[in-house]
Design a protein around this motif. Structure first.
Motif, PDB file in Angstrom:
ATOM      1  N   GLN A   1       0.643  -1.547   0.345  1.00 13.69           N
ATOM      2  CA  GLN A   1       0.582   0.091  -0.268  1.00 13.69           C
ATOM      3  C   GLN A   1       0.768   1.128   0.320  1.00 13.69           C
ATOM      4  N   LEU A   2       1.935   1.111   0.423  1.00 17.33           N
ATOM      5  CA  LEU A   2       2.918   2.516   0.929  1.00 17.33           C
ATOM      6  C   LEU A   2       3.486   2.768  -0.061  1.00 17.33           C
ATOM      7  N   ILE A   3       3.567   1.187  -1.284  1.00 19.42           N
ATOM      8  CA  ILE A   3       4.576   1.915  -2.698  1.00 19.42           C
ATOM      9  C   ILE A   3       3.171   2.188  -3.650  1.00 19.42           C
ATOM     10  N   GLN A   4       2.092   2.062  -3.365  1.00 19.70           N
ATOM     11  CA  GLN A   4       1.371   2.253  -4.173  1.00 19.70           C
ATOM     12  C   GLN A   4       0.961   3.481  -4.015  1.00 19.70           C
ATOM     13  N   LEU A   5       1.153   4.204  -2.865  1.00 20.30           N
ATOM     14  CA  LEU A   5       0.269   5.313  -2.617  1.00 20.30           C
ATOM     15  C   LEU A   5       1.972   6.591  -2.601  1.00 20.30           C
ATOM     16  N   LYS A   6       2.856   5.778  -2.644  1.00 16.46           N
ATOM     17  CA  LYS A   6       3.952   6.631  -3.167  1.00 16.46           C
ATOM     18  C   LYS A   6       3.969   6.992  -4.621  1.00 16.46           C
ATOM     19  N   LYS A   7       3.450   5.975  -5.645  1.00 14.47           N
ATOM     20  CA  LYS A   7       4.136   5.968  -7.066  1.00 14.47           C
ATOM     21  C   LYS A   7       2.538   7.177  -7.652  1.00 14.47           C
ATOM     22  N   GLU A   8       1.479   6.676  -6.362  1.00 14.52           N
ATOM     23  CA  GLU A   8       0.098   8.434  -6.227  1.00 14.52           C
ATOM     24  C   GLU A   8       0.125   9.162  -6.798  1.00 14.52           C
TER      25      GLU A   8
ATOM     26  N   ARG B   1       2.458  14.875  -7.825  1.00 13.82           N
ATOM     27  CA  ARG B   1       2.933  16.071  -8.674  1.00 13.82           C
ATOM     28  C   ARG B   1       3.145  16.370  -9.832  1.00 13.82           C
ATOM     29  N   PHE B   2       3.815  15.148 -10.868  1.00 13.33           N
ATOM     30  CA  PHE B   2       3.594  16.079 -12.004  1.00 13.33           C
ATOM     31  C   PHE B   2       2.528  16.348 -12.591  1.00 13.33           C
ATOM     32  N   GLN B   3       1.568  15.960 -12.354  1.00 14.72           N
ATOM     33  CA  GLN B   3      -0.164  16.720 -12.962  1.00 14.72           C
ATOM     34  C   GLN B   3       0.286  18.260 -12.234  1.00 14.72           C
ATOM     35  N   LYS B   4       0.473  17.921 -11.218  1.00 13.62           N
ATOM     36  CA  LYS B   4      -0.443  19.749 -10.916  1.00 13.62           C
ATOM     37  C   LYS B   4       1.403  20.298 -11.150  1.00 13.62           C
ATOM     38  N   ALA B   5       2.762  20.182 -11.740  1.00 10.97           N
ATOM     39  CA  ALA B   5       3.574  20.696 -12.306  1.00 10.97           C
ATOM     40  C   ALA B   5       2.671  21.026 -13.917  1.00 10.97           C
ATOM     41  N   SER B   6       2.492  20.092 -14.846  1.00 11.64           N
ATOM     42  CA  SER B   6       1.919  20.483 -15.631  1.00 11.64           C
ATOM     43  C   SER B   6       0.849  20.929 -15.371  1.00 11.64           C
ATOM     44  N   GLY B   7      -0.090  21.680 -14.684  1.00 11.92           N
ATOM     45  CA  GLY B   7      -1.492  22.415 -14.549  1.00 11.92           C
ATOM     46  C   GLY B   7      -2.615  21.222 -14.605  1.00 11.92           C
ATOM     47  N   GLN B   8      -2.089  19.828 -14.684  1.00 12.47           N
ATOM     48  CA  GLN B   8      -3.487  19.078 -14.624  1.00 12.47           C
ATOM     49  C   GLN B   8      -4.138  18.342 -14.372  1.00 12.47           C
TER      50      GLN B   8
ATOM     51  N   ARG C   1      -6.509  15.792  -3.142  1.00 15.23           N
ATOM     52  CA  ARG C   1      -6.397  14.425  -3.066  1.00 15.23           C
ATOM     53  C   ARG C   1      -4.435  14.202  -3.128  1.00 15.23           C
ATOM     54  N   VAL C   2      -4.049  15.974  -3.040  1.00 10.80           N
ATOM     55  CA  VAL C   2      -2.513  15.554  -3.025  1.00 10.80           C
ATOM     56  C   VAL C   2      -2.395  15.899  -1.123  1.00 10.80           C
TER      57      VAL C   2
ATOM     58  N   VAL D   1      -5.067  14.025   0.795  1.00 15.51           N
ATOM     59  CA  VAL D   1      -5.140  12.688   1.417  1.00 15.51           C
ATOM     60  C   VAL D   1      -4.190  11.724   1.556  1.00 15.51           C
ATOM     61  N   VAL D   2      -3.805  11.782  -0.497  1.00 12.26           N
ATOM     62  CA  VAL D   2      -2.056  10.704  -0.240  1.00 12.26           C
ATOM     63  C   VAL D   2      -0.896  10.962   0.997  1.00 12.26           C
ATOM     64  N   ARG D   3      -0.855  12.169   1.369  1.00  7.19           N
ATOM     65  CA  ARG D   3      -0.120  12.683   2.341  1.00  7.19           C
ATOM     66  C   ARG D   3      -0.465  12.063   3.239  1.00  7.19           C
ATOM     67  N   ARG D   4      -1.685  12.424   3.917  1.00  9.83           N
ATOM     68  CA  ARG D   4      -1.788  11.988   5.121  1.00  9.83           C
ATOM     69  C   ARG D   4      -1.793  10.026   5.399  1.00  9.83           C
ATOM     70  N   ASP D   5      -2.464   9.353   4.028  1.00 10.64           N
ATOM     71  CA  ASP D   5      -2.437   7.785   4.441  1.00 10.64           C
ATOM     72  C   ASP D   5      -0.525   7.698   4.370  1.00 10.64           C
ATOM     73  N   ILE D   6      -0.121   7.873   4.065  1.00 15.22           N
ATOM     74  CA  ILE D   6       1.129   7.466   3.781  1.00 15.22           C
ATOM     75  C   ILE D   6       1.983   8.422   4.929  1.00 15.22           C
ATOM     76  N   ALA D   7       1.536   8.902   6.184  1.00 18.56           N
ATOM     77  CA  ALA D   7       2.039   9.441   7.303  1.00 18.56           C
ATOM     78  C   ALA D   7       1.820   8.075   8.114  1.00 18.56           C
ATOM     79  N   ARG D   8      -0.232   8.011   8.045  1.00 18.19           N
ATOM     80  CA  ARG D   8      -0.534   6.769   8.796  1.00 18.19           C
ATOM     81  C   ARG D   8       0.298   6.025   8.860  1.00 18.19           C
TER      82      ARG D   8
END
Length: 68
Positions: free
Chosen positions: A17-24, A29-36, A42-43, A45-52
């Motif tokens: 699950q940790l590996i999957q969340l890090k990929k997401e 991050r790439f979507q944010k940088a490209s404006g998509q 969701r950013v 939510v994913v950060r908090r799930d990784i921390a949990r």
């Protein structure tokens, strides 16, 4: 994802699950940088799930050390 749900999983499931969340997170991050990025919340939510997950893995490791 709630901490109660995470605690019921095995160590291998948590690592997967940790590996999957890090990929997401990487893709978001790439979507944010490209404006998509459409769902900006969701950013966080994913950060908090990784921390949990990391917190629970650490708790298990400390309790295993204390049990020795």
């Amino acid at each position: 994802m709630k901490a109660v749900d995470i605690r019921t999983k095995s160590a291998d499931e948590l690592q997967d699950q940790l590996i999957q969340l890090k990929k997401e997170q990487f893709n978001l991050r790439f979507q944010k940088a490209s404006g998509q990025l459409e769902n900006t919340a969701r950013v966080n939510v994913v950060r908090r799930d990784i921390a949990r997950i990391k917190t629970i893995i650490g708790e298990r490791a400390r309790s295993a050390e204390a049990g020795k």
